[in-house]
Design an enzyme around this catalytic site. Structure first.
Site, PDB file in Angstrom:
ATOM      1  N   GLY A  86       0.804  -1.222   0.000  1.00 32.47           N
ATOM      2  CA  GLY A  86       0.000   0.000   0.000  1.00 32.47           C
ATOM      3  C   GLY A  86       0.835   1.270   0.000  1.00 32.47           C
ATOM      4  O   GLY A  86       2.068   1.241  -0.100  1.00 32.47           O
ATOM      5  N   HIS A 137       9.061 -15.698  10.708  1.00 34.16           N
ATOM      6  CA  HIS A 137       8.071 -14.920  11.454  1.00 34.16           C
ATOM      7  C   HIS A 137       8.704 -13.866  12.366  1.00 34.16           C
ATOM      8  O   HIS A 137       8.013 -13.147  13.078  1.00 34.16           O
ATOM      9  CB  HIS A 137       7.210 -15.884  12.280  1.00 34.16           C
ATOM     10  CG  HIS A 137       5.890 -15.333  12.702  1.00 34.16           C
ATOM     11  ND1 HIS A 137       5.554 -15.145  14.025  1.00 34.16           N
ATOM     12  CD2 HIS A 137       4.821 -14.905  11.981  1.00 34.16           C
ATOM     13  CE1 HIS A 137       4.333 -14.651  14.107  1.00 34.16           C
ATOM     14  NE2 HIS A 137       3.857 -14.487  12.885  1.00 34.16           N
ATOM     15  N   LYS A 153      10.228 -10.501  13.800  1.00 39.70           N
ATOM     16  CA  LYS A 153      10.006  -9.074  13.517  1.00 39.70           C
ATOM     17  C   LYS A 153      11.011  -8.250  14.336  1.00 39.70           C
ATOM     18  O   LYS A 153      10.856  -8.057  15.535  1.00 39.70           O
ATOM     19  CB  LYS A 153       8.578  -8.641  13.892  1.00 39.70           C
ATOM     20  CG  LYS A 153       7.506  -9.282  12.992  1.00 39.70           C
ATOM     21  CD  LYS A 153       7.021 -10.583  13.581  1.00 39.70           C
ATOM     22  CE  LYS A 153       6.098 -11.325  12.650  1.00 39.70           C
ATOM     23  NZ  LYS A 153       4.741 -10.909  12.701  1.00 39.70           N
ATOM     24  N   ASP A 204      21.216   1.589  12.898  1.00 44.44           N
ATOM     25  CA  ASP A 204      22.473   1.840  13.600  1.00 44.44           C
ATOM     26  C   ASP A 204      22.471   1.060  14.925  1.00 44.44           C
ATOM     27  O   ASP A 204      22.474  -0.161  14.892  1.00 44.44           O
ATOM     28  CB  ASP A 204      22.711   3.335  13.790  1.00 44.44           C
ATOM     29  CG  ASP A 204      22.921   4.054  12.453  1.00 44.44           C
ATOM     30  OD1 ASP A 204      23.269   3.370  11.461  1.00 44.44           O
ATOM     31  OD2 ASP A 204      22.725   5.276  12.390  1.00 44.44           O
TER      32      ASP A 204
END
Length: 513
Positions: free
Chosen positions: A84, A173, A175, A180
Protein backbone atom coordinates in the site's frame (compact mmCIF):
# COMPACT_ATOMS: atom_id res chain seq x y z
CA UNK A 1 15.03 -25.06 43.59
CA UNK A 2 17.31 -24.30 40.66
CA UNK A 3 15.69 -23.06 37.46
CA UNK A 4 18.65 -24.49 35.56
CA UNK A 5 17.91 -27.99 36.86
CA UNK A 6 14.36 -27.69 35.55
CA UNK A 7 15.79 -27.16 32.08
CA UNK A 8 17.97 -30.26 32.14
CA UNK A 9 15.36 -32.80 30.94
CA UNK A 10 14.42 -30.51 28.05
CA UNK A 11 17.91 -30.01 26.66
CA UNK A 12 18.69 -31.05 23.10
CA UNK A 13 22.16 -31.08 21.50
CA UNK A 14 21.89 -27.72 19.68
CA UNK A 15 21.29 -25.87 22.96
CA UNK A 16 24.50 -24.60 24.55
CA UNK A 17 25.46 -26.10 27.89
CA UNK A 18 26.92 -24.18 30.85
CA UNK A 19 30.50 -23.33 29.99
CA UNK A 20 31.29 -21.55 33.25
CA UNK A 21 29.84 -21.32 36.76
CA UNK A 22 27.76 -18.26 37.66
CA UNK A 23 29.88 -15.17 38.10
CA UNK A 24 31.40 -15.32 41.58
CA UNK A 25 31.87 -11.55 41.70
CA UNK A 26 28.17 -10.78 41.24
CA UNK A 27 26.03 -10.60 44.38
CA UNK A 28 23.92 -13.75 44.72
CA UNK A 29 20.38 -13.23 43.45
CA UNK A 30 21.05 -9.87 41.75
CA UNK A 31 17.90 -10.92 39.95
CA UNK A 32 16.25 -14.31 39.91
CA UNK A 33 16.30 -14.77 36.14
CA UNK A 34 20.07 -14.84 35.65
CA UNK A 35 19.81 -18.56 34.80
CA UNK A 36 18.67 -17.50 31.31
CA UNK A 37 22.24 -16.43 30.52
CA UNK A 38 23.25 -20.11 30.62
CA UNK A 39 21.45 -20.38 27.28
CA UNK A 40 21.72 -16.99 25.58
CA UNK A 41 23.75 -13.78 25.79
CA UNK A 42 22.83 -11.38 28.58
CA UNK A 43 22.84 -7.68 27.68
CA UNK A 44 22.88 -5.37 30.69
CA UNK A 45 21.64 -1.87 29.89
CA UNK A 46 20.24 1.21 31.58
CA UNK A 47 16.45 1.36 31.78
CA UNK A 48 16.66 4.90 30.37
CA UNK A 49 17.46 3.27 27.00
CA UNK A 50 14.13 1.42 26.90
CA UNK A 51 10.93 2.97 25.59
CA UNK A 52 7.61 1.13 25.35
CA UNK A 53 5.40 2.26 22.46
CA UNK A 54 1.64 1.91 22.55
CA UNK A 55 0.09 2.56 19.13
CA UNK A 56 0.49 1.50 15.47
CA UNK A 57 0.84 5.15 14.44
CA UNK A 58 3.67 5.72 16.91
CA UNK A 59 5.38 2.57 15.59
CA UNK A 60 5.08 3.70 11.95
CA UNK A 61 6.31 7.25 12.61
CA UNK A 62 9.27 5.89 14.56
CA UNK A 63 10.20 3.56 11.68
CA UNK A 64 10.33 6.52 9.28
CA UNK A 65 12.34 8.71 11.66
CA UNK A 66 14.84 5.94 12.34
CA UNK A 67 15.29 5.08 8.64
CA UNK A 68 15.96 8.73 7.78
CA UNK A 69 18.49 9.09 10.61
CA UNK A 70 20.43 5.86 9.87
CA UNK A 71 24.09 6.24 8.90
CA UNK A 72 25.62 2.76 9.03
CA UNK A 73 22.92 0.09 8.89
CA UNK A 74 19.23 -0.61 8.48
CA UNK A 75 18.25 -4.21 9.24
CA UNK A 76 14.60 -5.23 8.99
CA UNK A 77 13.19 -8.71 9.51
CA UNK A 78 9.48 -9.24 9.00
CA UNK A 79 7.00 -11.77 7.63
CA UNK A 80 6.33 -9.49 4.65
CA UNK A 81 6.25 -5.92 3.37
CA UNK A 82 2.80 -4.76 2.27
CA UNK A 83 2.03 -3.05 -1.04
CA UNK A 84 0.00 0.00 0.00
CA UNK A 85 0.82 3.72 0.12
CA UNK A 86 2.16 3.63 3.69
CA UNK A 87 4.56 0.80 2.84
CA UNK A 88 5.62 2.65 -0.32
CA UNK A 89 6.47 5.65 1.84
CA UNK A 90 8.80 3.44 3.90
CA UNK A 91 10.53 2.35 0.68
CA UNK A 92 10.87 6.02 -0.33
CA UNK A 93 12.46 6.75 3.06
CA UNK A 94 14.97 3.95 2.44
CA UNK A 95 15.67 5.27 -1.05
CA UNK A 96 16.20 8.82 0.23
CA UNK A 97 18.58 7.67 2.97
CA UNK A 98 20.54 5.45 0.57
CA UNK A 99 20.78 8.33 -1.91
CA UNK A 100 22.23 10.61 0.78
CA UNK A 101 24.73 7.92 1.70
CA UNK A 102 25.72 7.52 -1.94
CA UNK A 103 26.33 11.26 -2.34
CA UNK A 104 28.46 11.50 0.81
CA UNK A 105 32.22 11.80 0.42
CA UNK A 106 34.10 8.54 0.04
CA UNK A 107 32.45 5.13 -0.28
CA UNK A 108 28.86 4.89 1.05
CA UNK A 109 28.72 3.47 4.58
CA UNK A 110 25.01 2.62 4.77
CA UNK A 111 24.01 -1.01 4.35
CA UNK A 112 20.37 -2.15 4.14
CA UNK A 113 19.49 -5.77 4.86
CA UNK A 114 15.87 -6.97 4.63
CA UNK A 115 14.73 -10.48 5.58
CA UNK A 116 11.22 -11.63 4.65
CA UNK A 117 9.40 -14.90 4.16
CA UNK A 118 9.55 -16.30 0.63
CA UNK A 119 5.98 -17.63 0.35
CA UNK A 120 4.24 -14.65 2.02
CA UNK A 121 6.51 -12.14 0.30
CA UNK A 122 5.79 -13.68 -3.13
CA UNK A 123 1.99 -13.76 -2.78
CA UNK A 124 0.15 -12.03 -5.66
CA UNK A 125 1.45 -10.20 -8.72
CA UNK A 126 2.27 -7.07 -6.72
CA UNK A 127 4.11 -8.22 -3.60
CA UNK A 128 7.02 -7.58 -1.24
CA UNK A 129 9.50 -8.50 -3.96
CA UNK A 130 8.16 -6.03 -6.52
CA UNK A 131 8.15 -3.32 -3.83
CA UNK A 132 11.86 -3.79 -3.13
CA UNK A 133 13.30 -4.50 -6.59
CA UNK A 134 13.75 -0.75 -7.39
CA UNK A 135 16.06 -0.46 -4.35
CA UNK A 136 18.10 -3.46 -5.52
CA UNK A 137 18.38 -1.98 -9.01
CA UNK A 138 19.35 1.49 -7.81
CA UNK A 139 21.70 0.45 -4.96
CA UNK A 140 23.02 -3.05 -5.80
CA UNK A 141 26.10 -2.73 -3.59
CA UNK A 142 24.23 -1.49 -0.51
CA UNK A 143 20.96 -3.45 -0.43
CA UNK A 144 20.37 -7.11 0.33
CA UNK A 145 16.92 -8.75 0.26
CA UNK A 146 16.78 -12.32 1.63
CA UNK A 147 13.68 -14.52 1.32
CA UNK A 148 13.57 -17.44 3.75
CA UNK A 149 11.98 -20.60 2.38
CA UNK A 150 11.14 -23.32 4.89
CA UNK A 151 12.92 -26.63 4.17
CA UNK A 152 9.68 -28.44 5.04
CA UNK A 153 7.89 -27.20 1.90
CA UNK A 154 9.43 -29.32 -0.85
CA UNK A 155 8.81 -31.96 -3.51
CA UNK A 156 5.24 -32.94 -4.38
CA UNK A 157 3.90 -30.97 -1.39
CA UNK A 158 5.34 -27.75 -2.81
CA UNK A 159 3.85 -28.43 -6.23
CA UNK A 160 0.38 -29.29 -4.97
CA UNK A 161 -0.30 -26.73 -2.22
CA UNK A 162 -1.69 -23.47 -3.68
CA UNK A 163 -0.62 -19.94 -2.79
CA UNK A 164 -1.65 -18.78 0.71
CA UNK A 165 -2.10 -22.39 1.87
CA UNK A 166 1.62 -23.02 1.34
CA UNK A 167 2.25 -20.51 4.14
CA UNK A 168 0.86 -23.00 6.68
CA UNK A 169 3.91 -25.27 6.38
CA UNK A 170 6.40 -22.83 7.90
CA UNK A 171 7.42 -19.16 7.81
CA UNK A 172 10.06 -16.60 8.67
CA UNK A 173 8.07 -14.92 11.45
CA UNK A 174 10.74 -12.82 13.24
CA UNK A 175 10.01 -9.07 13.52
CA UNK A 176 13.10 -6.98 14.30
CA UNK A 177 13.75 -3.47 13.02
CA UNK A 178 17.13 -1.90 13.76
CA UNK A 179 18.80 1.32 12.70
CA UNK A 180 22.47 1.84 13.60
CA UNK A 181 22.41 1.03 17.36
CA UNK A 182 18.65 1.43 17.93
CA UNK A 183 16.51 -1.73 17.95
CA UNK A 184 12.72 -2.11 17.76
CA UNK A 185 11.33 -5.48 18.89
CA UNK A 186 7.71 -6.15 17.96
CA UNK A 187 5.13 -8.63 16.75
CA UNK A 188 4.04 -6.21 13.99
CA UNK A 189 4.70 -6.73 10.29
CA UNK A 190 5.52 -4.03 7.74
CA UNK A 191 1.98 -3.57 6.49
CA UNK A 192 -0.55 -0.71 6.56
CA UNK A 193 -2.87 -2.46 9.06
CA UNK A 194 0.00 -2.64 11.54
CA UNK A 195 0.58 1.10 11.04
CA UNK A 196 -3.07 2.11 11.59
CA UNK A 197 -5.60 -0.08 13.42
CA UNK A 198 -4.04 -3.47 14.21
CA UNK A 199 -2.99 -3.46 17.86
CA UNK A 200 0.40 -4.98 18.64
CA UNK A 201 3.30 -4.43 21.03
CA UNK A 202 6.52 -2.52 20.39
CA UNK A 203 9.62 -1.68 22.42
CA UNK A 204 12.55 0.54 21.41
CA UNK A 205 16.05 -0.17 22.77
CA UNK A 206 18.08 3.00 22.19
CA UNK A 207 21.87 3.24 21.91
CA UNK A 208 22.35 -0.50 22.42
CA UNK A 209 25.23 -1.45 20.09
CA UNK A 210 25.76 -4.96 21.46
CA UNK A 211 22.06 -5.85 21.06
CA UNK A 212 22.01 -4.30 17.57
CA UNK A 213 25.11 -6.30 16.63
CA UNK A 214 23.48 -9.52 17.87
CA UNK A 215 20.30 -9.07 15.84
CA UNK A 216 22.29 -7.93 12.79
CA UNK A 217 24.30 -11.15 12.98
CA UNK A 218 21.16 -13.22 13.53
CA UNK A 219 19.43 -11.73 10.47
CA UNK A 220 22.64 -12.19 8.46
CA UNK A 221 22.82 -15.84 9.50
CA UNK A 222 19.22 -16.53 8.41
CA UNK A 223 19.80 -14.44 5.29
CA UNK A 224 22.81 -16.60 4.36
CA UNK A 225 20.61 -19.73 4.27
CA UNK A 226 17.81 -17.91 2.41
CA UNK A 227 17.12 -17.19 -1.24
CA UNK A 228 18.59 -13.90 -2.45
CA UNK A 229 16.30 -11.61 -4.44
CA UNK A 230 17.85 -10.46 -7.73
CA UNK A 231 17.23 -7.30 -9.75
CA UNK A 232 15.16 -9.21 -12.33
CA UNK A 233 12.84 -10.71 -9.64
CA UNK A 234 14.53 -14.12 -9.76
CA UNK A 235 16.04 -15.71 -6.67
CA UNK A 236 19.21 -17.68 -6.09
CA UNK A 237 21.17 -19.12 -3.19
CA UNK A 238 24.56 -17.79 -2.16
CA UNK A 239 27.43 -19.64 -3.80
CA UNK A 240 28.17 -22.96 -2.11
CA UNK A 241 24.97 -22.91 0.00
CA UNK A 242 22.58 -25.86 0.03
CA UNK A 243 19.17 -25.09 -1.46
CA UNK A 244 16.32 -25.14 1.11
CA UNK A 245 13.85 -27.19 -0.95
CA UNK A 246 15.95 -28.68 -3.76
CA UNK A 247 18.97 -29.74 -1.72
CA UNK A 248 19.38 -32.30 1.06
CA UNK A 249 17.04 -31.30 3.90
CA UNK A 250 19.10 -32.72 6.77
CA UNK A 251 22.32 -31.12 5.51
CA UNK A 252 20.57 -27.78 4.99
CA UNK A 253 19.10 -27.79 8.52
CA UNK A 254 22.46 -28.71 10.04
CA UNK A 255 24.16 -25.79 8.31
CA UNK A 256 21.37 -23.42 9.38
CA UNK A 257 21.61 -24.68 12.97
CA UNK A 258 25.36 -24.17 12.98
CA UNK A 259 25.12 -20.62 11.60
CA UNK A 260 22.47 -19.49 14.10
CA UNK A 261 24.11 -21.20 17.10
CA UNK A 262 27.45 -19.58 16.18
CA UNK A 263 25.75 -16.19 16.50
CA UNK A 264 24.20 -17.08 19.88
CA UNK A 265 27.32 -18.69 21.34
CA UNK A 266 29.79 -16.06 20.13
CA UNK A 267 27.56 -13.30 21.53
CA UNK A 268 27.34 -15.18 24.83
CA UNK A 269 31.12 -15.38 25.03
CA UNK A 270 31.51 -11.70 24.11
CA UNK A 271 29.01 -10.60 26.74
CA UNK A 272 30.62 -12.72 29.46
CA UNK A 273 34.01 -11.14 28.70
CA UNK A 274 32.50 -7.65 28.53
CA UNK A 275 30.66 -8.24 31.80
CA UNK A 276 33.87 -9.24 33.55
CA UNK A 277 35.91 -6.41 32.04
CA UNK A 278 33.32 -3.66 32.57
CA UNK A 279 31.86 -4.46 35.97
CA UNK A 280 34.64 -6.29 37.78
CA UNK A 281 37.74 -4.29 36.90
CA UNK A 282 37.18 -2.26 40.07
CA UNK A 283 36.69 -5.27 42.38
CA UNK A 284 39.22 -5.82 45.22
CA UNK A 285 42.24 -7.63 43.90
CA UNK A 286 42.18 -6.12 40.44
CA UNK A 287 45.19 -4.00 39.57
CA UNK A 288 45.03 -0.29 40.33
CA UNK A 289 46.59 0.35 36.95
CA UNK A 290 43.74 -1.40 35.08
CA UNK A 291 41.18 0.55 37.13
CA UNK A 292 42.84 3.85 36.29
CA UNK A 293 43.11 2.87 32.63
CA UNK A 294 39.40 1.99 32.47
CA UNK A 295 38.37 5.21 34.15
CA UNK A 296 40.64 7.30 31.95
CA UNK A 297 39.17 5.78 28.79
CA UNK A 298 35.63 6.18 30.13
CA UNK A 299 34.87 2.46 29.68
CA UNK A 300 33.70 1.87 33.26
CA UNK A 301 29.92 2.03 32.88
CA UNK A 302 27.40 2.28 35.68
CA UNK A 303 25.93 -1.06 36.65
CA UNK A 304 22.80 -1.88 34.61
CA UNK A 305 19.33 -2.09 36.09
CA UNK A 306 17.78 -3.86 33.07
CA UNK A 307 18.77 -7.06 31.28
CA UNK A 308 17.86 -8.16 27.77
CA UNK A 309 17.86 -11.86 26.81
CA UNK A 310 17.19 -12.78 23.14
CA UNK A 311 15.14 -15.98 22.94
CA UNK A 312 15.30 -17.83 19.62
CA UNK A 313 12.96 -20.61 18.46
CA UNK A 314 13.69 -22.41 15.18
CA UNK A 315 12.42 -25.97 15.57
CA UNK A 316 13.08 -26.81 11.88
CA UNK A 317 16.77 -26.24 12.73
CA UNK A 318 16.61 -28.00 16.12
CA UNK A 319 16.78 -24.74 18.13
CA UNK A 320 14.26 -24.58 21.00
CA UNK A 321 15.59 -21.94 23.37
CA UNK A 322 12.45 -19.78 23.56
CA UNK A 323 10.28 -22.82 24.24
CA UNK A 324 12.53 -23.96 27.10
CA UNK A 325 12.75 -20.54 28.73
CA UNK A 326 8.99 -19.95 28.43
CA UNK A 327 8.18 -23.37 29.92
CA UNK A 328 10.59 -22.75 32.77
CA UNK A 329 9.12 -19.31 33.51
CA UNK A 330 5.63 -20.85 33.66
CA UNK A 331 6.90 -23.72 35.82
CA UNK A 332 8.69 -21.40 38.23
CA UNK A 333 5.86 -18.88 38.61
CA UNK A 334 5.10 -19.08 42.33
CA UNK A 335 1.84 -19.01 44.26
CA UNK A 336 0.35 -15.48 44.28
CA UNK A 337 2.52 -14.45 41.32
CA UNK A 338 0.48 -13.10 38.42
CA UNK A 339 1.13 -13.86 34.75
CA UNK A 340 -0.57 -11.71 32.14
CA UNK A 341 -0.26 -13.61 28.85
CA UNK A 342 -1.57 -12.30 25.53
CA UNK A 343 -1.82 -13.78 22.05
CA UNK A 344 -3.60 -12.70 18.90
CA UNK A 345 -4.25 -16.35 18.07
CA UNK A 346 -5.25 -18.46 21.08
CA UNK A 347 -3.96 -21.92 20.25
CA UNK A 348 -1.57 -22.81 23.08
CA UNK A 349 0.64 -25.88 22.86
CA UNK A 350 -0.36 -28.77 25.11
CA UNK A 351 2.76 -28.20 27.21
CA UNK A 352 1.86 -24.54 27.86
CA UNK A 353 -1.76 -25.44 28.66
CA UNK A 354 -0.66 -28.16 31.10
CA UNK A 355 1.66 -25.74 32.88
CA UNK A 356 -1.00 -23.03 33.15
CA UNK A 357 -3.56 -25.50 34.49
CA UNK A 358 -1.13 -27.37 36.73
CA UNK A 359 0.92 -24.62 38.41
CA UNK A 360 0.08 -22.18 41.21
CA UNK A 361 0.35 -18.67 39.76
CA UNK A 362 -2.66 -16.59 38.75
CA UNK A 363 -3.16 -16.23 34.99
CA UNK A 364 -4.93 -13.49 33.06
CA UNK A 365 -4.96 -14.55 29.40
CA UNK A 366 -5.87 -11.92 26.81
CA UNK A 367 -7.01 -13.12 23.39
CA UNK A 368 -8.88 -11.79 20.38
CA UNK A 369 -12.66 -11.81 20.29
CA UNK A 370 -13.92 -13.18 16.91
CA UNK A 371 -14.56 -9.67 15.57
CA UNK A 372 -10.97 -8.49 16.12
CA UNK A 373 -9.36 -11.72 14.88
CA UNK A 374 -7.19 -11.01 11.83
CA UNK A 375 -9.10 -13.63 9.81
CA UNK A 376 -12.55 -12.18 10.58
CA UNK A 377 -14.50 -11.70 7.36
CA UNK A 378 -11.89 -13.47 5.22
CA UNK A 379 -12.98 -15.22 2.03
CA UNK A 380 -13.22 -18.99 1.64
CA UNK A 381 -11.99 -21.46 4.21
CA UNK A 382 -9.97 -18.75 6.02
CA UNK A 383 -13.27 -17.13 7.02
CA UNK A 384 -13.96 -20.08 9.33
CA UNK A 385 -10.70 -19.63 11.26
CA UNK A 386 -12.18 -17.24 13.90
CA UNK A 387 -14.83 -19.92 14.63
CA UNK A 388 -12.06 -22.49 15.03
CA UNK A 389 -10.37 -20.22 17.58
CA UNK A 390 -13.70 -19.86 19.43
CA UNK A 391 -13.92 -23.66 19.56
CA UNK A 392 -10.35 -23.97 20.91
CA UNK A 393 -11.04 -21.23 23.47
CA UNK A 394 -14.28 -22.93 24.58
CA UNK A 395 -12.49 -26.26 25.03
CA UNK A 396 -9.81 -24.63 27.18
CA UNK A 397 -12.38 -22.71 29.24
CA UNK A 398 -14.34 -25.93 29.80
CA UNK A 399 -11.16 -27.57 31.11
CA UNK A 400 -10.56 -24.62 33.46
CA UNK A 401 -14.12 -24.99 34.79
CA UNK A 402 -13.82 -28.77 35.11
CA UNK A 403 -10.70 -28.27 37.28
CA UNK A 404 -12.48 -25.48 39.21
CA UNK A 405 -9.70 -23.03 38.34
CA UNK A 406 -11.88 -20.09 37.20
CA UNK A 407 -10.55 -17.79 39.94
CA UNK A 408 -6.90 -18.59 39.23
CA UNK A 409 -7.04 -18.80 35.41
CA UNK A 410 -9.09 -16.10 33.75
CA UNK A 411 -9.68 -15.56 30.02
CA UNK A 412 -10.32 -12.06 28.70
CA UNK A 413 -11.29 -11.11 25.15
CA UNK A 414 -9.98 -7.97 23.47
CA UNK A 415 -12.71 -6.05 21.67
CA UNK A 416 -12.40 -2.67 19.97
CA UNK A 417 -14.60 -1.35 17.17
CA UNK A 418 -12.77 -0.98 13.87
CA UNK A 419 -9.58 -2.64 15.15
CA UNK A 420 -7.93 -6.05 14.97
CA UNK A 421 -5.73 -7.59 17.66
CA UNK A 422 -2.23 -9.01 17.18
CA UNK A 423 -0.46 -8.39 20.52
CA UNK A 424 1.57 -11.21 22.04
CA UNK A 425 3.85 -11.76 25.02
CA UNK A 426 3.62 -11.89 28.78
CA UNK A 427 4.19 -9.79 31.89
CA UNK A 428 5.27 -11.44 35.15
CA UNK A 429 4.34 -9.90 38.52
CA UNK A 430 6.08 -11.53 41.47
CA UNK A 431 4.04 -12.32 44.58
CA UNK A 432 3.24 -9.13 46.52
CA UNK A 433 4.28 -6.81 43.68
CA UNK A 434 2.03 -4.36 41.85
CA UNK A 435 4.51 -3.95 38.99
CA UNK A 436 5.98 -6.49 36.52
CA UNK A 437 9.69 -7.30 36.72
CA UNK A 438 9.82 -9.30 33.47
CA UNK A 439 8.17 -9.17 30.07
CA UNK A 440 8.47 -11.26 26.93
CA UNK A 441 8.00 -9.33 23.67
CA UNK A 442 8.50 -10.38 20.06
CA UNK A 443 7.00 -12.65 17.42
CA UNK A 444 5.89 -15.94 19.12
CA UNK A 445 2.17 -16.62 19.71
CA UNK A 446 2.69 -19.51 22.20
CA UNK A 447 1.00 -21.86 19.72
CA UNK A 448 2.04 -24.98 17.83
CA UNK A 449 3.21 -22.96 14.82
CA UNK A 450 5.46 -20.72 16.90
CA UNK A 451 7.03 -23.69 18.66
CA UNK A 452 7.30 -26.20 15.80
CA UNK A 453 6.98 -24.61 12.35
CA UNK A 454 8.16 -21.00 12.12
CA UNK A 455 11.33 -19.02 12.81
CA UNK A 456 10.66 -16.89 15.90
CA UNK A 457 12.49 -14.45 18.15
CA UNK A 458 11.53 -12.44 21.19
CA UNK A 459 13.37 -10.89 24.11
CA UNK A 460 12.96 -11.30 27.82
CA UNK A 461 13.31 -7.89 29.44
CA UNK A 462 14.09 -8.08 33.16
CA UNK A 463 14.22 -4.80 35.06
CA UNK A 464 14.67 -3.58 38.62
CA UNK A 465 13.87 0.01 37.63
CA UNK A 466 10.49 1.20 38.94
CA UNK A 467 9.94 3.71 36.12
CA UNK A 468 10.39 1.03 33.43
CA UNK A 469 8.27 -1.41 35.43
CA UNK A 470 5.59 1.29 35.47
CA UNK A 471 5.86 1.65 31.68
CA UNK A 472 5.35 -2.08 31.24
CA UNK A 473 2.47 -2.09 33.72
CA UNK A 474 0.74 0.74 31.85
CA UNK A 475 1.20 -1.12 28.56
CA UNK A 476 -0.45 -4.19 30.07
CA UNK A 477 -3.29 -2.18 31.61
CA UNK A 478 -3.98 -0.30 28.38
CA UNK A 479 -4.41 -3.56 26.46
CA UNK A 480 -6.52 -5.29 29.11
CA UNK A 481 -8.79 -2.24 29.49
CA UNK A 482 -10.25 -3.06 26.07
CA UNK A 483 -11.32 -6.53 27.18
CA UNK A 484 -14.17 -8.38 28.84
CA UNK A 485 -13.94 -11.43 31.09
CA UNK A 486 -14.97 -14.73 29.48
CA UNK A 487 -17.71 -16.69 31.22
CA UNK A 488 -20.08 -19.53 30.35
CA UNK A 489 -22.54 -17.03 28.91
CA UNK A 490 -19.89 -15.83 26.44
CA UNK A 491 -20.25 -19.04 24.44
CA UNK A 492 -24.05 -18.84 24.47
CA UNK A 493 -24.04 -15.70 22.32
CA UNK A 494 -25.26 -16.17 18.71
CA UNK A 495 -21.93 -15.00 17.25
CA UNK A 496 -20.16 -17.83 19.11
CA UNK A 497 -22.03 -20.57 17.30
CA UNK A 498 -19.51 -23.00 15.78
CA UNK A 499 -20.66 -25.17 12.89
CA UNK A 500 -20.29 -28.93 13.20
CA UNK A 501 -17.83 -29.20 10.32
CA UNK A 502 -15.56 -26.62 11.98
CA UNK A 503 -15.59 -28.65 15.21
CA UNK A 504 -14.71 -31.81 13.28
CA UNK A 505 -11.96 -30.22 11.22
CA UNK A 506 -10.31 -28.06 13.92
CA UNK A 507 -8.44 -30.91 15.70
CA UNK A 508 -7.00 -31.96 12.32
CA UNK A 509 -5.77 -28.52 11.24
CA UNK A 510 -5.08 -26.66 14.51
CA UNK A 511 -1.34 -27.24 14.15
CA UNK A 512 -1.28 -25.20 10.93
CA UNK A 513 -2.64 -21.83 12.16
Amino acid sequence: RSSWLLLAPLLTPPVPVITAPPCSLCPEGAHRFQWIRNLVPEFGISSSHVKVLSSPTEFYELLKVQIKAAKQRVVMASLYLGTGLLEQELVYCLEETLEKSLQAKGSPDLRVSILLDYTRGSRGRKNSRTMLIPLLQRFPEQVRVSLFHTPNLRGLLRLLIPERFNETIGLQHIKVYLFDDNVILSGANLSDLYFTNRQDRYVLLRDSPEIADFFTELVDAIGDVSLQLQQDDTVQMMEGMIHPYQGDKVAYCEIANRRVMEVINSARTRQELLHAKTFHSSQPGSSLLSQQGSQASGSLKPEPDTWIYPLIQMKPFGIQIDEMVTETLLTEAERDARVYLTTGYFNLTQAYMDLILGTRAEYRILLASPEVNGFFGAKGVAGAIPAAYVYIEHQFYSEVCYLQQQERVQLQEYSRAGWTFHAKGLWLYLAGSDLPCLTLIGSPNFGYRSVHRDLEAQVAIVTENKALQQQLHQEQEQLYLCSGVVSTSTFEQPNRYVKLWVKLVTPLIKNFF
